[in-house]
Enzyme design. Structure first.
Site, short mmCIF file in Angstrom:
data_model
loop_
_atom_site.label_atom_id
_atom_site.label_comp_id
_atom_site.label_asym_id
_atom_site.label_seq_id
_atom_site.Cartn_x
_atom_site.Cartn_y
_atom_site.Cartn_z
N PHE A 16 37.81 39.79 32.77
CA PHE A 16 38.97 40.00 33.65
C PHE A 16 40.02 38.90 33.47
O PHE A 16 41.21 39.16 33.49
CB PHE A 16 38.50 40.02 35.11
CG PHE A 16 39.62 39.95 36.12
CD1 PHE A 16 40.39 41.06 36.41
CD2 PHE A 16 39.90 38.76 36.77
CE1 PHE A 16 41.42 40.99 37.33
CE2 PHE A 16 40.93 38.68 37.69
CZ PHE A 16 41.69 39.80 37.97
N ASP A 56 29.21 44.52 37.21
CA ASP A 56 28.93 45.73 36.42
C ASP A 56 27.54 46.29 36.58
O ASP A 56 27.23 47.39 36.10
CB ASP A 56 29.20 45.46 34.93
CG ASP A 56 28.55 44.16 34.45
OD1 ASP A 56 27.35 43.96 34.73
OD2 ASP A 56 29.25 43.35 33.80
N HIS A 101 29.73 38.34 43.30
CA HIS A 101 31.06 38.94 43.45
C HIS A 101 30.98 40.42 43.79
O HIS A 101 31.94 41.17 43.60
CB HIS A 101 31.88 38.74 42.17
CG HIS A 101 32.27 37.31 41.95
ND1 HIS A 101 32.83 36.83 40.78
CD2 HIS A 101 32.19 36.22 42.77
CE1 HIS A 101 33.08 35.54 40.89
NE2 HIS A 101 32.70 35.15 42.09
N CYS A 113 36.57 58.26 53.37
CA CYS A 113 35.29 58.51 54.01
C CYS A 113 35.23 59.96 54.50
O CYS A 113 36.16 60.43 55.18
CB CYS A 113 35.07 57.55 55.17
SG CYS A 113 33.49 57.75 56.00
N SER A 150 32.78 29.86 32.23
CA SER A 150 33.57 28.66 31.97
C SER A 150 33.39 27.61 33.07
O SER A 150 33.87 26.49 32.94
CB SER A 150 35.06 29.03 31.87
OG SER A 150 35.51 29.58 33.11
N ILE A 204 25.36 34.50 23.32
CA ILE A 204 24.20 34.56 24.19
C ILE A 204 23.10 35.42 23.57
O ILE A 204 21.94 35.02 23.49
CB ILE A 204 24.58 35.10 25.58
CG1 ILE A 204 25.53 34.12 26.28
CG2 ILE A 204 23.34 35.35 26.43
CD1 ILE A 204 26.17 34.68 27.53
#
Length: 255
Positions: free
Chosen positions: A35, A107, A122, A150, A197, A240
Site C-alpha cells: 500500500f 489479506d 490492522h 446492512c 520497514s 523471505i
C-alpha cells in the site's frame, strides 16, 4: 548454505514458543502490492491515507467505498495464495511449536496457510460490519454491492440499511492486539520479524519492547535495511520465501 541461514535454523529448532511480526513484504511475494509503495496525491487532490481514514468514512461513506474498492481491489480479488513464507510458519506449528503471528497485513493469507494463532493488527479485508447493529458480512457480499449496506431485519420488518464499515483498521482507528503482545513476548524465546520497514507506530515499538524482556533471540528478514536493524541479533536482507526455504532445508538436514 551461508552462516546466517544455519544460525536461523538452529535458533528455530531450539525455540518452542515464537512471536512473529509480519508486514507487507511477506504479501508482496504473493503478488499483493505494498500500500505504501505509491505516495503523494492519489486522486482528486486526496491522498490514499486521507481517503481510507475513519474521518473520511464518517463524512462520505458512499465515496469512501468507491475509493476503498479501487485501492484494495487486488486484496479483494481473492486470487492470491500463501507463499513459502506463510507456509513455513504453518509448518513450524505442525512440528509442535507454539507460533504467535502478529501481522500488519489485512489479506488473510496467514489464515489461508493454516496458521492458527494469527492476530490481525490492522484488521481484515475479508469482512465488513454494520456500525449500527454489528451484523457481519463476508467478502462475497462486499463484492456484489457497489455500496454495501446492512440487510438485517429490524423490529417491525424494516431493513437496517446502514452503510457497512470494512473490518480493516482505518487511519484514525487504534491498532488492534497491542495489549496481547506483552504476555506472549514474556513466554516467547524468539522474535521473528519479516517484511516490514518498522516505520509505523506503535508496531515499530515491538522490537524495542522485546529487547527489554531478557535474553531472547531477535531475527529480522527484510529486503531493505531498516532504522532498527541494530536491535536484532540476526539481520538478513533477502527474499523471505527464499530465506525460509533454505532454512527449512537446513533444519531437515540437521533434524
Amino acid at each position: 548454505m551461508n552462516q546466517p541461514i544455519y544460525q536461523l535454523a538452529d535458533w528455530l529448532h531450539k525455540a518452542n514458543v515464537l512471536s512473529v511480526l509480519t508486514g507487507a513484504g511477506i504479501s508482496t511475494e504473493s503478488g499483493i502490492p505494498d500500500f505504501r509503495s505509491s505516495e503523494g496525491l492519489w486522486t482528486e487532490n486526496l491522498s490514499r491515507t486521507e481517503v481510507i481514514s475513519r474521518s473520511y468514512f464518517e463524512r462520505n461513506p458512499k465515496s469512501f467505498w468507491k475509493y476503498f474498492k479501487e485501492i484494495f481491489q487486488t486484496k479483494l480479488s481473492l486470487n492470491h495464495q500463501p507463499n513459502k513464507g506463510h507456509l513455513f510458519l504453518r509448518e513450524l506449528e505442525d512440528a509442535g511449536k507454539e507460533v504467535h503471528i502478529f501481522t500488519q497485513n489485512v489479506d488473510g493469507l496467514h489464515q489461508k496457510a493454516g496458521s492458527r494463532a494469527v492476530f490481525d493488527m490492522h484488521g481484515s479485508i475479508q469482512t465488513a460490519a454494520c456500525p449500527k447493529c454489528k451484523t457481519v458480512y463476508g467478502l462475497e457480499y462486499i463484492h456484489a454491492e457497489e455500496i454495501p449496506r446492512c440487510t438485517a431485519e429490524l423490529a417491525g420488518g424494516s431493513r437496517c440499511g446502514f452503510i457497512l464499515k470494512p473490518d480493516v483498521v482505518l487511519f484514525g482507528d487504534a491498532v488492534r492486539h497491542m495489549e496481547t503482545i506483552c504476555p506472549i513476548a514474556e513466554r516467547s524465546e524468539l522474535l521473528l520479524v519479516m517484511g516490514t520497514s518498522l516505520e509505523v507506530y506503535p508496531v515499530n515499538q515491538i522490537p524495542n519492547d522485546f529487547r527489554l524482556r531478557g535474553n531472547k533471540k531477535m531475527v529480522l528478514i527484510n529486503r531493505e535495511p531498516t532504522r532498527l536493524d541494530h536491535l536484532f541479533d540476526l539481520v538478513i536482507h533477502a527474499s523471505i520465501g527464499e530465506t525460509l526455504e533454505q532454512t527449512r532445508e537446513c533444519m531437515r538436514e540437521h533434524a
